[in-house]
Design a protein around this motif. Structure first.
Motif, PDB file in Angstrom:
ATOM      1  N   GLY A  22      30.247  60.110  27.488  1.00 22.59           N
ATOM      2  CA  GLY A  22      29.817  58.821  27.471  1.00 22.59           C
ATOM      3  C   GLY A  22      29.286  58.365  28.591  1.00 22.59           C
ATOM      4  N   LEU A  23      29.040  57.092  28.573  1.00 19.91           N
ATOM      5  CA  LEU A  23      28.236  56.175  29.816  1.00 19.91           C
ATOM      6  C   LEU A  23      28.723  54.850  29.724  1.00 19.91           C
ATOM      7  N   LEU A  24      29.357  54.513  30.966  1.00 22.84           N
ATOM      8  CA  LEU A  24      29.770  53.197  30.937  1.00 22.84           C
ATOM      9  C   LEU A  24      28.677  52.322  31.764  1.00 22.84           C
ATOM     10  N   SER A  25      27.904  51.323  30.988  1.00 27.67           N
ATOM     11  CA  SER A  25      27.011  50.830  31.490  1.00 27.67           C
ATOM     12  C   SER A  25      27.352  49.574  32.468  1.00 27.67           C
ATOM     13  N   ARG A  26      26.750  49.488  33.481  1.00 30.67           N
ATOM     14  CA  ARG A  26      27.032  48.418  34.535  1.00 30.67           C
ATOM     15  C   ARG A  26      26.112  47.256  34.388  1.00 30.67           C
ATOM     16  N   SER A  27      26.545  46.092  34.620  1.00 31.95           N
ATOM     17  CA  SER A  27      25.955  44.706  34.641  1.00 31.95           C
ATOM     18  C   SER A  27      24.879  44.950  35.910  1.00 31.95           C
ATOM     19  N   ASP A  28      23.851  44.178  35.962  1.00 33.64           N
ATOM     20  CA  ASP A  28      22.964  44.105  37.071  1.00 33.64           C
ATOM     21  C   ASP A  28      23.404  42.823  37.745  1.00 33.64           C
ATOM     22  N   GLY A  29      24.120  41.908  37.538  1.00 34.03           N
ATOM     23  CA  GLY A  29      24.456  40.530  38.040  1.00 34.03           C
ATOM     24  C   GLY A  29      25.744  40.299  37.638  1.00 34.03           C
ATOM     25  N   VAL A  30      26.305  39.292  38.408  1.00 36.09           N
ATOM     26  CA  VAL A  30      27.710  38.875  38.115  1.00 36.09           C
ATOM     27  C   VAL A  30      27.509  37.051  37.618  1.00 36.09           C
ATOM     28  N   MET A  31      28.069  37.079  36.373  1.00 36.25           N
ATOM     29  CA  MET A  31      28.139  35.764  35.717  1.00 36.25           C
ATOM     30  C   MET A  31      29.094  34.864  36.367  1.00 36.25           C
ATOM     31  N   SER A  32      29.203  33.396  35.749  1.00 42.02           N
ATOM     32  CA  SER A  32      30.178  32.718  36.386  1.00 42.02           C
ATOM     33  C   SER A  32      31.453  32.707  35.332  1.00 42.02           C
ATOM     34  N   PRO A  33      32.663  32.664  35.816  1.00 39.26           N
ATOM     35  CA  PRO A  33      33.876  32.821  35.031  1.00 39.26           C
ATOM     36  C   PRO A  33      33.706  32.137  33.635  1.00 39.26           C
ATOM     37  N   LEU A  34      33.253  30.935  33.835  1.00 33.99           N
ATOM     38  CA  LEU A  34      32.934  30.456  32.431  1.00 33.99           C
ATOM     39  C   LEU A  34      32.227  31.073  31.411  1.00 33.99           C
ATOM     40  N   GLN A  35      31.146  31.778  31.660  1.00 32.05           N
ATOM     41  CA  GLN A  35      30.456  32.564  31.020  1.00 32.05           C
ATOM     42  C   GLN A  35      31.156  33.677  30.506  1.00 32.05           C
ATOM     43  N   TYR A  36      31.769  34.682  31.432  1.00 31.81           N
ATOM     44  CA  TYR A  36      32.842  35.757  30.951  1.00 31.81           C
ATOM     45  C   TYR A  36      33.692  35.037  29.773  1.00 31.81           C
ATOM     46  N   HIS A  81      49.120  33.035  23.861  1.00 30.40           N
ATOM     47  CA  HIS A  81      49.089  34.786  24.657  1.00 30.40           C
ATOM     48  C   HIS A  81      47.636  35.091  24.588  1.00 30.40           C
ATOM     49  N   PHE A  82      46.956  34.949  23.577  1.00 29.96           N
ATOM     50  CA  PHE A  82      45.758  35.482  23.418  1.00 29.96           C
ATOM     51  C   PHE A  82      44.769  34.978  24.351  1.00 29.96           C
ATOM     52  N   LEU A  83      44.858  33.320  24.581  1.00 29.13           N
ATOM     53  CA  LEU A  83      44.342  32.782  25.741  1.00 29.13           C
ATOM     54  C   LEU A  83      44.538  33.390  27.024  1.00 29.13           C
ATOM     55  N   ASP A  84      45.765  33.606  27.493  1.00 32.75           N
ATOM     56  CA  ASP A  84      45.864  34.157  28.359  1.00 32.75           C
ATOM     57  C   ASP A  84      45.188  35.683  28.819  1.00 32.75           C
ATOM     58  N   MET A  85      45.462  36.540  27.542  1.00 35.12           N
ATOM     59  CA  MET A  85      44.825  37.909  27.805  1.00 35.12           C
ATOM     60  C   MET A  85      43.396  37.665  27.737  1.00 35.12           C
ATOM     61  N   ILE A  86      42.674  36.919  27.304  1.00 30.61           N
ATOM     62  CA  ILE A  86      41.204  36.843  27.153  1.00 30.61           C
ATOM     63  C   ILE A  86      40.942  36.371  28.485  1.00 30.61           C
ATOM     64  N   ILE A  87      41.514  35.374  29.277  1.00 36.21           N
ATOM     65  CA  ILE A  87      41.133  34.949  30.723  1.00 36.21           C
ATOM     66  C   ILE A  87      41.303  36.316  31.730  1.00 36.21           C
ATOM     67  N   VAL A  88      42.252  37.256  31.780  1.00 40.72           N
ATOM     68  CA  VAL A  88      42.930  38.328  32.167  1.00 40.72           C
ATOM     69  C   VAL A  88      41.535  39.474  31.932  1.00 40.72           C
ATOM     70  N   THR A  89      41.045  39.527  30.917  1.00 38.84           N
ATOM     71  CA  THR A  89      40.155  40.250  30.313  1.00 38.84           C
ATOM     72  C   THR A  89      38.855  40.073  30.846  1.00 38.84           C
ATOM     73  N   ALA A  90      38.655  38.855  30.972  1.00 36.71           N
ATOM     74  CA  ALA A  90      37.140  38.445  31.887  1.00 36.71           C
ATOM     75  C   ALA A  90      37.544  38.489  33.099  1.00 36.71           C
ATOM     76  N   TRP A  91      38.398  38.171  33.751  1.00 35.20           N
ATOM     77  CA  TRP A  91      38.589  38.415  34.983  1.00 35.20           C
ATOM     78  C   TRP A  91      38.215  40.149  35.372  1.00 35.20           C
ATOM     79  N   LEU A  92      39.037  41.062  34.629  1.00 36.24           N
ATOM     80  CA  LEU A  92      38.473  42.362  34.710  1.00 36.24           C
ATOM     81  C   LEU A  92      37.066  42.918  34.431  1.00 36.24           C
ATOM     82  N   LEU A  93      36.627  42.316  33.537  1.00 36.35           N
ATOM     83  CA  LEU A  93      35.087  42.381  33.465  1.00 36.35           C
ATOM     84  C   LEU A  93      34.464  41.866  34.582  1.00 36.35           C
ATOM     85  N   TYR A  94      34.573  41.014  35.025  1.00 41.52           N
ATOM     86  CA  TYR A  94      34.189  40.166  36.523  1.00 41.52           C
ATOM     87  C   TYR A  94      34.232  41.298  37.563  1.00 41.52           C
ATOM     88  N   ARG A  95      35.553  41.778  37.533  1.00 45.28           N
ATOM     89  CA  ARG A  95      35.544  42.526  38.807  1.00 45.28           C
ATOM     90  C   ARG A  95      34.744  43.785  38.594  1.00 45.28           C
TER      91      ARG A  95
END
Length: 583
Positions: free
Chosen positions: A89-103, A450-464
């Motif tokens: 497989g191939l894990l594609s990487r983003s060329d830039g970093v978005m704002s937290p709201l966009q994640y 719980h899903f709201l908390d989980m999605i915010i954590v997921t967004a933060w992990l994608l940001y990292r």
């Protein structure tokens, strides 16, 4: 296992008490003074395997699975193990970093918000036609923003956020208490009148939200190593889906089965609701194994992904079925799920010494099965189709008798399992840092928050992940608390005029402010999603003068922005107000 116990009949009391697990194929916590708690699988060195305490919800009676195609197990003569399967497989990487709201908006997009608004307004009308809710998408975002703020401040009661003694302006200034409680009371996701009794879905009240979020999680690019494990949502209210697991840290609540990467990013989930029907296109490998097959559907086939799970799931038919799809797997396994395997007993391994192990292999078609039993403080048995005991490494252990740290042999399969099994546990630990504790009489609200908390954590992990892809240093990346507060502020204040704009706004104001902040203390300015939203930025005259917030300006005006709450120059020669809100 007894499928009637796991996917059993409905209990009259509304709680399914699961018998405690047997002690087979588990490893006791080591006695090192430097080791972490029993709930963790991974130490800092990534080499110590702890007790797999996720298996308490397995019935005491196990159904022994026999495979007619399984041949005789034999001892591995050659010390060299098979070649490690290379990931295709191939894990594609983003060329830039978005704002937290966009994640965040990648998951809670406009379409699901409109569904929630429509169903909440409909539910309020159905309850009382004289009191329509008249909820809008913008107001719903503000509600979600206040919920995110509440998880950060952690007050025991929601009404305390409006109380004069402990008032939180970020929440109280966004909307009134009565309006917030009205939205919470009417928060709905599906039409109750359209529910069909012949096709009763236990999750019908939140099914649109679960379906939407699951589809979004499935679209996230996956890494090579994945894990299937349980997740507990703490809840003690009334609800027939509530579980009682006495060996869990949180004994009461909803059980969610999650597929997550080793970095903690979830890719699929399934809420436990009792007896589940296996899709006809998937094989039937037993109740627990079927869960893995359903969760593993989004994994690309024939690309050598690695899947890990504990002994509640592991069986020979499951491993063979996944191998047919080109998905390799490793898991701890119970002795009665290894038909025909004659491994050394615990007493023999104990006499051989700490770190002793035995390996058996079997060829089933083109698949080579490795069964390894290792003795540390207690014995643990692992089953894998791509790695065995070799190469053997050493791990540090504390010897009670000699009072020193000793070297103990550790098989390769143990190290591989311990290194990659903790993805769901990592996700749980991040959610627990700032968990939402809003109380409600509606059972499904606990899952929604719980899903709201989980999605915010997921967004933060994608940001990292994106930050690492762009080479950003770790100290420059936002912490989870700052990331969540950024989302909360943007949801509470951001307008709609720039919602469709992609990418973080490039602004000289942002760059100059960062330079100023590095040189010394600087008062914070609103996040770009709020500062540039072109909504409700009114100029007012303050009682006292203040330093203009535009970097490089030395003016001390009385004029300030009511929404951003910062002083800005507004004269014929210096229009800092316009520059601050547009650049």
């Amino acid at each position: 296992m007894d499928t009637r116990t796991f996917y059993g009949q409905k209990q009259h009391c509304g709680v399914r008490a699961i018998p405690s697990d047997s002690e087979d194929s588990e490893l006791e916590e080591t006695d090192s003074e430097l080791e972490e708690s029993q709930d963790e699988r991974i130490t800092e060195s990534g080499e110590c395997l702890f007790v797999d305490n996720e298996d308490e919800d397995v019935a005491e009676v196990e159904v022994e699975i026999e495979d007619p195609y399984l041949h005789q197990w034999s001892t591995l003569d050659n010390a060299n193990s098979n070649a490690y399967p290379e990931w295709q497989g191939l894990l594609s990487r983003s060329d830039g970093v978005m704002s937290p709201l966009q994640y965040f908006k990648q998951f809670f997009s406009e379409d699901i918000l409109e569904v929630i608004v429509e169903q909440s307004n409909l539910y309020a009308t159905q309850c009382d036609t004289k009191k329509p809710l008249e909820l809008t998408t913008k107001e719903l975002e503000q509600f979600l923003g206040t919920v995110a703020y509440m998880s950060l401040f952690g007050l025991p009661s929601t009404r305390m956020f409006w109380n004069k003694a402990c008032r939180v302006s970020q929440v109280a200034d966004t909307m009134t208490l009565n309006r917030w409680e009205a939205i919470k009371k009417s928060l709905h996701f599906s039409n109750n009148e359209e529910r069909q009794e012949e096709n009763d879905d236990p999750l019908h009240k939140i099914r649109p939200l679960v379906t939407h979020l699951t589809s979004k999680l499935m679209s996230i690019p996956m890494g090579e190593n994945l894990a299937v494990d349980e997740q507990m949502v703490p809840f003690k209210g009334k609800g027939r889906l509530k579980q009682y697991l006495p060996l869990k840290p949180k004994k009461w609540g909803y059980k969610i089965l999650v597929l997550a990467g080793s970095d903690g990013i979830p890719h699929n989930l399934e809420i436990y609701t009792g007896r589940a029907v296996q899709p006809p296109e998937l094989a039937d490998v037993g109740a627990s194994g079927n869960v893995v097959l359903r969760l593993a559907q989004p994994i690309p086939k024939q690309e050598n992904y690695k899947l890990f799970f504990d002994n509640w799931f592991t069986s020979v038919p499951l491993v063979l079925t996944l191998a047919q799809h080109g998905i390799h797997c490793t898991g701890t396994v119970r002795g009665n799920r290894l038909p025909g395997v004659n491994l050394m007993c615990d007493a023999e391994l104990k006499r051989a010494g700490r770190g002793s192990f035995e390996e058996k292999i079997a060829m089933v078609g083109e698949t080579t099965l490795h069964a390894v039993k290792w003795y540390d403080n207690r014995s643990v048995t692992l089953l894998s189709d791509y790695t065995g005991a070799n190469p053997v490494t050493e791990v540090d252990r504390w010897d009670r008798k000699q009072k020193v740290i000793i070297k103990v042999p550790c098989p390769a399969v143990v190290k591989e399992y311990n290194k990659n099994m903790g993805g769901v546990d990592l996700l749980d630990s991040l959610i627990a840092l700032y968990r939402n504790k809003i109380r409600s009489k509606k059972w499904y609200h606990r899952l929604v928050f719980h899903f709201l908390d989980m999605i915010i954590v997921t967004a933060w992990l994608l940001y990292r992940r994106d930050c690492e892809g762009t080479g950003m240093k770790k100290k420059e990346q936002m912490k989870l608390y700052a990331f969540k507060s950024h989302i909360a502020e943007a949801l509470c204040k951001s307008g709609k005029s720039l919602e469709g704009k992609k990418g973080r706004p490039s602004s000289t104001i942002d760059g100059q402010y960062e330079e100023k902040r590095r040189k010394g203390p600087a008062a914070p300015i609103p996040v770009p999603d709020v500062r540039l939203d072109a909504t409700a930025h009114w100029m007012i005259m303050a009682e006292k003068k203040g330093r203009c917030k535009v970097p490089g300006c030395t003016g001390t005006p009385k004029a300030k922005c009511q929404k951003c709450d910062v002083h800005l120059c507004f004269t014929s020669t210096s229009n800092c107000f316009l520059r601050f809100h547009t650049k």
